[in-house]
Scaffold this active site. Structure first.
Site, PDB file in Angstrom:
ATOM      1  CD  GLU A  39      -2.644   1.303   2.561  1.00 51.53           C
ATOM      2  OE1 GLU A  39      -2.983   0.247   3.147  1.00 51.53           O
ATOM      3  OE2 GLU A  39      -2.893   2.436   3.012  1.00 51.53           O
ATOM      4  NE  ARG A  43       0.686   8.780   4.791  1.00 51.83           N
ATOM      5  CZ  ARG A  43       1.096   8.204   5.898  1.00 51.83           C
ATOM      6  NH1 ARG A  43       2.009   8.766   6.647  1.00 51.83           N
ATOM      7  NH2 ARG A  43       0.597   7.035   6.253  1.00 51.83           N
ATOM      8  CE  LYS A 127      -6.059   3.023   6.725  1.00 46.61           C
ATOM      9  NZ  LYS A 127      -4.896   3.373   5.913  1.00 46.61           N
TER      10      LYS A 127
HETATM   11  O1  LIG Z   1      -2.948   7.961   5.495  1.00 44.86           O
HETATM   12  C1  LIG Z   1      -3.379   6.843   5.274  1.00 44.86           C
HETATM   13  O2  LIG Z   1      -4.234   6.566   4.442  1.00 44.86           O
HETATM   14  C2  LIG Z   1      -2.837   5.785   5.986  1.00 44.86           C
HETATM   15  O3  LIG Z   1      -2.812   4.729   5.459  1.00 44.86           O
HETATM   16  C3  LIG Z   1      -2.296   6.032   7.296  1.00 44.86           C
HETATM   17  C4  LIG Z   1      -1.545   4.814   7.716  1.00 44.86           C
HETATM   18  O4  LIG Z   1      -2.410   3.742   7.708  1.00 44.86           O
HETATM   19  C5  LIG Z   1      -0.950   4.969   9.015  1.00 44.86           C
HETATM   20  O5  LIG Z   1      -0.191   6.114   9.011  1.00 44.86           O
HETATM   21  C6  LIG Z   1      -0.157   3.752   9.355  1.00 44.86           C
HETATM   22  O6  LIG Z   1       1.002   4.128   9.963  1.00 44.86           O
HETATM   23  P1  LIG Z   1       1.575   3.378  11.244  1.00 44.86           P
HETATM   24  O7  LIG Z   1       0.719   3.775  12.375  1.00 44.86           O
HETATM   25  O8  LIG Z   1       2.965   3.940  11.339  1.00 44.86           O
HETATM   26  O9  LIG Z   1       1.561   1.923  10.957  1.00 44.86           O
END
Ligand SMILES: O=C(O)C(=O)C[C@H](O)[C@H](O)COP(=O)(O)O
Length: 231
Positions: A39, A43, A127
């Site tokens: 995925e 960003r 999600k």
């Molecule tokens: O912006 C989005 O659509 C995302 O997908 C955000 C990510 O799911 C999280 O930032 C996962 O990051 P961790 O918490 O570091 O595993």
């Protein structure tokens, strides 16, 4: 291969790429480690170029775009070769844009009402974001009784240490996270470590068989195509 986005791998690597040159070796390391799904978050300015390169050079990986927050981004990601889309939340216009691509997607939800709204529209695979901050394991356990038709890929704040507890829940198909591709590991182009982290994550137990029963009874929205069919 399963027809559900939630059932390919126990852990979906959520990846932030700053340098498009990192995309292909990183994707190959994930495949080598047994996690042939990525995925790639939209960003960074490099994300779409990274996606195109993976699409062209690593056909064995299931390529997803994450952080899709506008209909335009959904189209750009599809044009760049994304095979599935993931959004952190869901608005009516974003859902329309996601549907318009014809790709399978996981819309984001964080509350009971958001999950109910998506179920009403026929979306059963979601999600959960931000998973830990919105209630984590406790929220998922509580949601399962009133809303047994919803299955989740919890993402946000999940770690190698907590992933297995999520995967043990009947309404969790897979989890997502960045811990497989830490920014410092990418910065030093340490693809062996990415493969090693992927190998550990791929060895985590998949969700319980009960989840598969749930998904077989779900109603599929007309535009929801299978990940396998999109390949
Ligand atoms: O912006 C989005 O659509 C995302 O997908 C955000 C990510 O799911 C999280 O930032 C996962 O990051 P961790 O918490 O570091 O595993």
């Amino acid at each position: 291969m399963s027809d559900s986005l939630l059932d390919h791998v126990p852990v979906v690597p959520v990846v932030v790429v700053d340098d498009p040159d990192d995309a292909v070796p990183l994707a190959r390391a994930l495949v080598e480690g047994g996690l042939p799904v990525i995925e790639l978050t939209l960003r960074t300015p490099a994300a779409l170029e990274a996606m195109s390169r993976i699409s062209a050079s690593v056909p064995e990986i299931l390529l997803g775009a994450g952080t899709v927050v506008t209909p335009h981004q959904a189209k750009l990601a599809a044009d760049a070769g994304a095979q599935f889309l993931v959004s952190p939340g869901a608005t009516p216009s974003l859902l329309a844009g996601l549907r318009d691509t014809g790709l399978p997607f996981l819309p984001g939800a964080a509350t009971v009402s958001e999950v109910m709204a998506l179920l009403e529209l026929g979306y059963t695979e979601l999600k959960l974001f931000p998973a830990e901050a919105s209630g984590g394991l406790g929220l998922l356990k509580s949601i399962h009784a009133p809303l047994p038709g919803a299955r989740f890929c919890p993402t946000g704040g999940i770690t190698a240490a907590t992933a297995a507890s999520y995967l043990a829940l009947p309404n969790v198909g897979c989890v997502g996270g960045t811990w497989i591709t830490p920014s410092d590991v990418i910065a030093r182009k340490d693809w062996a470590t990415v493969a090693e982290l992927a190998r550990a994550a791929s060895a985590l137990a998949p969700s319980s068989p009960k989840a598969a029963v749930l998904s077989s009874t779900e109603t599929h929205p007309p535009a929801k195509r299978t990940a396998a069919a999109a390949r």
